[in-house]
Design a protein around this motif. Structure first.
Motif, PDB file in Angstrom:
ATOM      1  N   GLU A 145       0.704  -1.243   0.407  1.00 26.19           N
ATOM      2  CA  GLU A 145       0.361   0.183  -0.152  1.00 26.19           C
ATOM      3  C   GLU A 145       0.654   1.451  -0.071  1.00 26.19           C
ATOM      4  OE1 GLU A 145      -3.577   0.126  -0.589  1.00 26.19           O
ATOM      5  OE2 GLU A 145      -4.055  -1.481  -0.015  1.00 26.19           O
ATOM      6  N   GLY A 146       1.846   1.232   0.931  1.00 32.77           N
ATOM      7  CA  GLY A 146       2.848   2.267   1.066  1.00 32.77           C
ATOM      8  C   GLY A 146       3.477   2.231   0.025  1.00 32.77           C
ATOM      9  N   ALA A 147       4.047   1.396  -1.197  1.00 30.56           N
ATOM     10  CA  ALA A 147       4.795   2.105  -2.906  1.00 30.56           C
ATOM     11  C   ALA A 147       3.831   2.373  -3.366  1.00 30.56           C
ATOM     12  CB  ALA A 147       5.527  -0.057  -2.956  1.00 30.56           C
ATOM     13  N   ALA A 148       2.541   1.686  -3.446  1.00 28.45           N
ATOM     14  CA  ALA A 148       1.818   2.630  -4.613  1.00 28.45           C
ATOM     15  C   ALA A 148       1.384   3.498  -4.279  1.00 28.45           C
ATOM     16  CB  ALA A 148       0.308   1.306  -4.123  1.00 28.45           C
ATOM     17  N   ALA A 149       0.977   3.482  -2.943  1.00 30.04           N
ATOM     18  CA  ALA A 149       1.374   5.381  -2.819  1.00 30.04           C
ATOM     19  C   ALA A 149       2.439   6.590  -3.223  1.00 30.04           C
ATOM     20  CB  ALA A 149       0.407   5.699  -1.019  1.00 30.04           C
ATOM     21  N   MET A 150       3.332   5.974  -3.110  1.00 30.55           N
ATOM     22  CA  MET A 150       4.790   6.935  -3.130  1.00 30.55           C
ATOM     23  C   MET A 150       4.110   6.737  -4.786  1.00 30.55           C
ATOM     24  SD  MET A 150       7.926   6.388  -1.501  1.00 30.55           S
ATOM     25  CE  MET A 150       9.524   8.060  -2.329  1.00 30.55           C
ATOM     26  N   ILE A 151       4.118   5.705  -5.881  1.00 27.94           N
ATOM     27  CA  ILE A 151       4.888   5.704  -6.992  1.00 27.94           C
ATOM     28  C   ILE A 151       3.190   6.755  -7.275  1.00 27.94           C
ATOM     29  CG2 ILE A 151       3.936   4.211  -8.705  1.00 27.94           C
ATOM     30  CD1 ILE A 151       5.250   2.280  -7.437  1.00 27.94           C
ATOM     31  N   ASP A 152       1.778   7.122  -7.254  1.00 29.79           N
ATOM     32  CA  ASP A 152       0.979   7.479  -7.487  1.00 29.79           C
ATOM     33  C   ASP A 152       1.447   9.030  -6.902  1.00 29.79           C
ATOM     34  OD1 ASP A 152      -0.218   5.247  -8.801  1.00 29.79           O
ATOM     35  OD2 ASP A 152      -1.402   5.593  -6.991  1.00 29.79           O
ATOM     36  N   GLY A 153       1.788   9.239  -6.073  1.00 33.26           N
ATOM     37  CA  GLY A 153       2.342  10.997  -5.032  1.00 33.26           C
ATOM     38  C   GLY A 153       3.167  10.936  -6.014  1.00 33.26           C
ATOM     39  N   LEU A 154       4.173  10.617  -6.325  1.00 34.08           N
ATOM     40  CA  LEU A 154       5.402  11.182  -7.158  1.00 34.08           C
ATOM     41  C   LEU A 154       4.789  11.694  -8.558  1.00 34.08           C
ATOM     42  CD1 LEU A 154       8.469   8.965  -6.067  1.00 34.08           C
ATOM     43  CD2 LEU A 154       8.142  10.783  -5.438  1.00 34.08           C
ATOM     44  N   TYR A 155       4.287  10.311  -9.841  1.00 34.70           N
ATOM     45  CA  TYR A 155       3.259  10.712 -10.478  1.00 34.70           C
ATOM     46  C   TYR A 155       2.765  12.075 -10.261  1.00 34.70           C
ATOM     47  CZ  TYR A 155       1.479   9.114 -14.802  1.00 34.70           C
ATOM     48  OH  TYR A 155       1.090   9.329 -16.514  1.00 34.70           O
ATOM     49  N   ILE A 156       1.951  12.070  -9.616  1.00 35.93           N
ATOM     50  CA  ILE A 156       1.041  13.620  -9.383  1.00 35.93           C
ATOM     51  C   ILE A 156       2.122  14.429  -9.313  1.00 35.93           C
ATOM     52  CG2 ILE A 156      -0.669  14.395  -8.094  1.00 35.93           C
ATOM     53  CD1 ILE A 156      -1.693  12.130  -7.804  1.00 35.93           C
ATOM     54  N   ARG A 157       3.154  14.714  -8.053  1.00 34.11           N
ATOM     55  CA  ARG A 157       4.441  15.461  -8.466  1.00 34.11           C
ATOM     56  C   ARG A 157       4.626  15.774  -9.255  1.00 34.11           C
ATOM     57  NH1 ARG A 157       7.454  16.637  -3.234  1.00 34.11           N
ATOM     58  NH2 ARG A 157       8.877  18.939  -4.107  1.00 34.11           N
ATOM     59  N   GLN A 158       4.972  14.849 -10.206  1.00 37.44           N
ATOM     60  CA  GLN A 158       5.726  15.263 -11.732  1.00 37.44           C
ATOM     61  C   GLN A 158       4.780  16.506 -12.542  1.00 37.44           C
ATOM     62  OE1 GLN A 158       8.054  14.424 -12.826  1.00 37.44           O
ATOM     63  NE2 GLN A 158       8.355  15.212 -15.165  1.00 37.44           N
ATOM     64  N   SER A 159       3.407  16.244 -12.439  1.00 38.95           N
ATOM     65  CA  SER A 159       2.799  17.271 -13.225  1.00 38.95           C
ATOM     66  C   SER A 159       2.955  18.814 -12.386  1.00 38.95           C
ATOM     67  CB  SER A 159       1.117  17.037 -12.379  1.00 38.95           C
ATOM     68  OG  SER A 159       0.742  17.712 -11.598  1.00 38.95           O
ATOM     69  N   LEU A 160       3.807  19.294 -11.728  1.00 39.49           N
ATOM     70  CA  LEU A 160       3.989  20.215 -11.368  1.00 39.49           C
ATOM     71  C   LEU A 160       4.792  21.315 -11.676  1.00 39.49           C
ATOM     72  CD1 LEU A 160       2.999  20.160  -7.477  1.00 39.49           C
ATOM     73  CD2 LEU A 160       2.260  20.443  -8.579  1.00 39.49           C
TER      74      LEU A 160
END
Length: 208
Positions: free
Chosen positions: A148-163
């Motif tokens: 769960e933590g790794a999946a959340a981190m992957i999604d969070g970093l992906y969203i961060r790339q949009s900034l």
């Protein structure tokens, strides 16, 4: 020509959505990008909504295909975890228009049950691939928590790339996720079922 033109329209939809940053695009916008008439676009897909659904299906198919290939090439559970991480930040997935399109689909999922269903499929596939290999290395409770933590981190970093003011590149995103995984694997107790680093079947190919 039909498969070629359908793919051209899907690719055009992805670019137009990425440029606009939302799904508030028209069939004419997409047709113009694809170099065909709006009438032809309607002929192949019926409506803009059907074309958008096919676009998200296309994204999921490509991600699944890349993941299956990467998992087949990896020989150990730990190597397969790294393969899942690297595919998640693949250059094609990290292209600006692809990131913008994914974010637009996430926004649409608040209103569209069908779009939400596709995004749930993505989340389940990611979790399943992480969990299948973590369970070889760790007890079930630790494996589920780390997945769960790794999946959340992957999604969070992906969203961060949009900034655009604070982007994180592909290799940096992979390194951060690997550091997270390594730190937790080092402190967790091994699974009583742990096998010596030998090939382990994943569930990716079974997902629908």
């Amino acid at each position: 020509m039909e498969p070629v033109r359908r793919k051209a329209l899907v690719d055009a939809a992805l670019r137009v959505i990425g440029d606009h940053g939302s799904l508030a695009v028209t069939m004419s916008d997409i047709a113009r990008q694809a170099g065909v008439s709006p009438a032809l676009a309607h002929h192949y897909f019926g409506s803009k909504e059907q074309l958008l659904i096919e676009t998200i299906r296309s994204l999921l198919r490509q991600l699944r295909s890349d993941t299956v290939a990467a998992l087949k090439a990896a020989r150990t559970p730990r190597a397969r975890l790294s393969a899942v991480i690297r595919v998640s930040f693949h250059a094609d997935q990290f292209a600006p228009e692809t990131i913008a399109a994914w974010l637009a689909f996430y926004a649409e999922a608040q209103r569209s049950e069908e779009t939400r269903r596709f995004l749930v499929i993505y989340a389940r596939r990611l979790r399943s691939n992480l969990l299948a290999n973590l369970k070889v290395l760790l007890p079930d409770d630790a494996a589920e928590r780390i997945a769960e933590g790794a999946a959340a981190m992957i999604d969070g970093l992906y969203i961060r790339q949009s900034l655009k003011s604070a982007p994180i590149g592909i290799e940096a995103s992979i390194a951060l996720t690997e550091d997270y995984l390594n730190a937790l694997l080092a402190t967790a107790s091994p699974s009583p079922r742990r096998e010596k680093e030998r090939p382990h079947r994943t569930t990716q190919g079974q997902m629908t």
